[in-house]
Design a protein around this motif. Structure first.
Motif, PDB file in Angstrom:
ATOM      1  N   UNK A  18      -7.313 -20.937  52.423  1.00  0.00           N
ATOM      2  CA  UNK A  18      -7.696 -21.886  51.380  1.00  0.00           C
ATOM      3  C   UNK A  18      -7.776 -21.168  50.039  1.00  0.00           C
ATOM      4  N   UNK A  19      -7.742 -21.970  48.986  1.00  0.00           N
ATOM      5  CA  UNK A  19      -7.967 -21.481  47.631  1.00  0.00           C
ATOM      6  C   UNK A  19      -8.806 -22.523  46.914  1.00  0.00           C
ATOM      7  N   UNK A  20      -9.903 -22.082  46.325  1.00  0.00           N
ATOM      8  CA  UNK A  20     -10.785 -22.953  45.565  1.00  0.00           C
ATOM      9  C   UNK A  20     -10.698 -22.566  44.092  1.00  0.00           C
ATOM     10  N   UNK A  21     -10.285 -23.507  43.255  1.00  0.00           N
ATOM     11  CA  UNK A  21     -10.213 -23.292  41.813  1.00  0.00           C
ATOM     12  C   UNK A  21     -11.172 -24.257  41.133  1.00  0.00           C
ATOM     13  N   UNK A  22     -12.126 -23.728  40.375  1.00  0.00           N
ATOM     14  CA  UNK A  22     -13.021 -24.542  39.560  1.00  0.00           C
ATOM     15  C   UNK A  22     -12.718 -24.214  38.105  1.00  0.00           C
ATOM     16  N   UNK A  23     -12.375 -25.242  37.320  1.00  0.00           N
ATOM     17  CA  UNK A  23     -11.907 -25.058  35.949  1.00  0.00           C
ATOM     18  C   UNK A  23     -12.741 -25.882  34.986  1.00  0.00           C
ATOM     19  N   UNK A  24     -12.801 -25.449  33.741  1.00  0.00           N
ATOM     20  CA  UNK A  24     -13.328 -26.265  32.656  1.00  0.00           C
ATOM     21  C   UNK A  24     -12.177 -26.623  31.728  1.00  0.00           C
ATOM     22  N   UNK A  25     -12.241 -27.797  31.130  1.00  0.00           N
ATOM     23  CA  UNK A  25     -11.160 -28.309  30.295  1.00  0.00           C
ATOM     24  C   UNK A  25     -11.459 -27.995  28.839  1.00  0.00           C
ATOM     25  N   UNK A  26     -10.518 -27.321  28.179  1.00  0.00           N
ATOM     26  CA  UNK A  26     -10.674 -27.007  26.768  1.00  0.00           C
ATOM     27  C   UNK A  26     -10.579 -28.271  25.919  1.00  0.00           C
ATOM     28  N   UNK A  27     -11.227 -28.263  24.773  1.00  0.00           N
ATOM     29  CA  UNK A  27     -11.098 -29.373  23.832  1.00  0.00           C
ATOM     30  C   UNK A  27      -9.631 -29.514  23.429  1.00  0.00           C
ATOM     31  N   UNK A  28      -9.098 -30.706  23.556  1.00  0.00           N
ATOM     32  CA  UNK A  28      -7.692 -30.954  23.264  1.00  0.00           C
ATOM     33  C   UNK A  28      -6.777 -30.799  24.457  1.00  0.00           C
ATOM     34  N   UNK A  29      -7.309 -30.290  25.580  1.00  0.00           N
ATOM     35  CA  UNK A  29      -6.474 -30.085  26.759  1.00  0.00           C
ATOM     36  C   UNK A  29      -6.378 -31.280  27.675  1.00  0.00           C
ATOM     37  N   UNK A  30      -7.033 -32.378  27.317  1.00  0.00           N
ATOM     38  CA  UNK A  30      -7.099 -33.544  28.212  1.00  0.00           C
ATOM     39  C   UNK A  30      -5.735 -34.129  28.581  1.00  0.00           C
ATOM     40  N   UNK A  31      -4.798 -34.325  27.626  1.00  0.00           N
ATOM     41  CA  UNK A  31      -3.496 -34.892  28.019  1.00  0.00           C
ATOM     42  C   UNK A  31      -2.742 -34.029  29.024  1.00  0.00           C
ATOM     43  N   UNK A  32      -2.803 -32.717  28.858  1.00  0.00           N
ATOM     44  CA  UNK A  32      -2.126 -31.822  29.799  1.00  0.00           C
ATOM     45  C   UNK A  32      -2.745 -31.941  31.190  1.00  0.00           C
ATOM     46  N   UNK A  33      -4.078 -32.030  31.236  1.00  0.00           N
ATOM     47  CA  UNK A  33      -4.762 -32.161  32.528  1.00  0.00           C
ATOM     48  C   UNK A  33      -4.392 -33.475  33.197  1.00  0.00           C
ATOM     49  N   UNK A  34      -4.365 -34.564  32.441  1.00  0.00           N
ATOM     50  CA  UNK A  34      -4.000 -35.861  33.032  1.00  0.00           C
ATOM     51  C   UNK A  34      -2.599 -35.816  33.630  1.00  0.00           C
ATOM     52  N   UNK A  35      -1.666 -35.244  32.903  1.00  0.00           N
ATOM     53  CA  UNK A  35      -0.288 -35.184  33.398  1.00  0.00           C
ATOM     54  C   UNK A  35      -0.198 -34.348  34.672  1.00  0.00           C
ATOM     55  N   UNK A  36      -0.935 -33.246  34.715  1.00  0.00           N
ATOM     56  CA  UNK A  36      -0.928 -32.416  35.928  1.00  0.00           C
ATOM     57  C   UNK A  36      -1.524 -33.167  37.103  1.00  0.00           C
ATOM     58  N   UNK A  37      -2.658 -33.843  36.902  1.00  0.00           N
ATOM     59  CA  UNK A  37      -3.283 -34.589  37.994  1.00  0.00           C
ATOM     60  C   UNK A  37      -2.355 -35.691  38.503  1.00  0.00           C
ATOM     61  N   UNK A  38      -1.640 -36.341  37.585  1.00  0.00           N
ATOM     62  CA  UNK A  38      -0.713 -37.400  37.995  1.00  0.00           C
ATOM     63  C   UNK A  38       0.463 -36.839  38.792  1.00  0.00           C
ATOM     64  N   UNK A  39       0.861 -35.601  38.503  1.00  0.00           N
ATOM     65  CA  UNK A  39       2.001 -34.974  39.176  1.00  0.00           C
ATOM     66  C   UNK A  39       1.598 -34.153  40.397  1.00  0.00           C
TER      67      UNK A  39
END
Length: 318
Positions: A18-39
């Motif tokens: 297994x691999x566990x990744x816990x991340x925080x989202x930088x200000x302005x990084x929201x669109x990139x995160x949404x696209x990754x989650x959708x893909x």
């Protein structure tokens, strides 16, 4: 006929890596995160396609502080920050985390490959709060030497314990997950006799049979409802460590239909229950992280791509 939402692979089979990744989202990084989650589902299929025996899967969760930044709409009814617990002797800290990626496979290289692809897409838009690679140890034992996860529900009971239903219809098929990283003092633990260890855990070390020892870890983590029925969660804990650094740990991950069940277990452990002041396993295992996430169903994640487009496209002129 209304199609039921497709859950993420929360109920997937246990694996050896297994691999566990816990991340925080930088200000302005929201669109990139949404696209990754959708893909994400497509990315998992691409990495795992040539290795069907690898059983590669990934589950993504969103933390309370990040929800309103990433999702344009209502919140899951019970999504909230992880509740920090301070007992008389032990502390369960609340630590940062906007995103959780729980990767599982029968081979560590597949977890690594998918994790690398996720981070390539997100780099520059997130910061890594924690990263842990877990493994199966011997016959499903933790690094304290006891079998872990014995009482996990299976089949329909697992789905009932983990997946949200009509109580929060807009988020049906989703789940809540709490993660904590524990570090073990194995030198102190190994100074105990096997009988002393068994009393603390509440199981026989060799046979894995429960002993119902009052105040044991097993007893404190047995939660019952108002009608006396046992309330369950689904654990996929994994050992991790570095012998050269003297690091030995367990990554706790518990999925549940409501976070109330897991939080009550933790209250019993850290704050005690009745005459028991705390779970004695905490005298040898220290919690160093603690975060709560909501795991949306797979269709919800795919829909986040539309929100990303809507926020970056200029409004049409009237």
């Amino acid at each position: 006929m209304v199609r039921m939402p497709t859950p993420q692979s929360v109920l997937g089979p246990t694996t050896t890596a297994s691999l566990f990744l816990v991340l925080t989202v930088d200000t302005g990084g929201e669109p990139v995160v949404r696209e990754l989650l959708a893909d994400l589902a497509g990315l998992q299929r691409s990495v795992g396609f040539g290795h069907p025996d690898g059983k590669l899967s990934v589950v993504a969760g969103i933390g309370s502080a990040a929800w309103d930044r990433l999702v344009d709409g209502p919140r899951p009814a019970q999504l909230h920050p992880f509740p920090e617990l301070r007992g008389a002797r032990h502390h369960a800290p609340a630590t940062p985390g906007d995103l959780l990626f729980h990767l599982r496979a029968s081979r560590q290289d597949l977890c690594f490959a998918l994790g690398a692809e996720i981070m390539t897409r997100l780099r520059g838009s997130v910061a890594v709060a924690d990263e842990v690679s877990g493994f199966t140890y011997l016959d499903q034992r933790d690094l304290l030497g006891f079998v872990d996860g014995t009482e996990n529900p299976t089949g329909p009971a697992a789905a009932d314990a983990v997946l949200i239903g009509a109580e929060d219809q807009g988020f049906a098929g989703g789940s809540y997950v709490i993660v904590q990283k524990y570090l073990h003092d194995v030198d102190a633990w190994n100074q105990l006799t096997v009988e002393q260890q068994e009393q603390i855990i509440g199981r026989r070390k060799l046979s894995n049979i429960e002993t119902d020892t009052p105040g044991s870890h097993v007893v404190l983590n047995t939660i019952t409802g108002p009608d006396g029925e046992q309330r369950q969660i689904l654990r996929d804990n994994m050992p991790f460590g570095s012998p050269g650094k003297g690091e030995f740990g367990t990554y706790f991950i518990g999925y549940a239909r409501t976070p109330d069940v897991t939080e009550e277990m933790l209250r019993h452990m850290f704050l005690g229950d009745g005459p028991v002041s705390h779970d004695r396993i905490l005298d040898f295992s220290t919690a160093v992280t603690g975060t709560l996430f909501f795991v949306p169903h797979a269709d919800f994640l795919e829909g986040l791509a539309d929100e990303a487009v809507a926020l970056v496209e200029p409004a049409a002129d009237n």
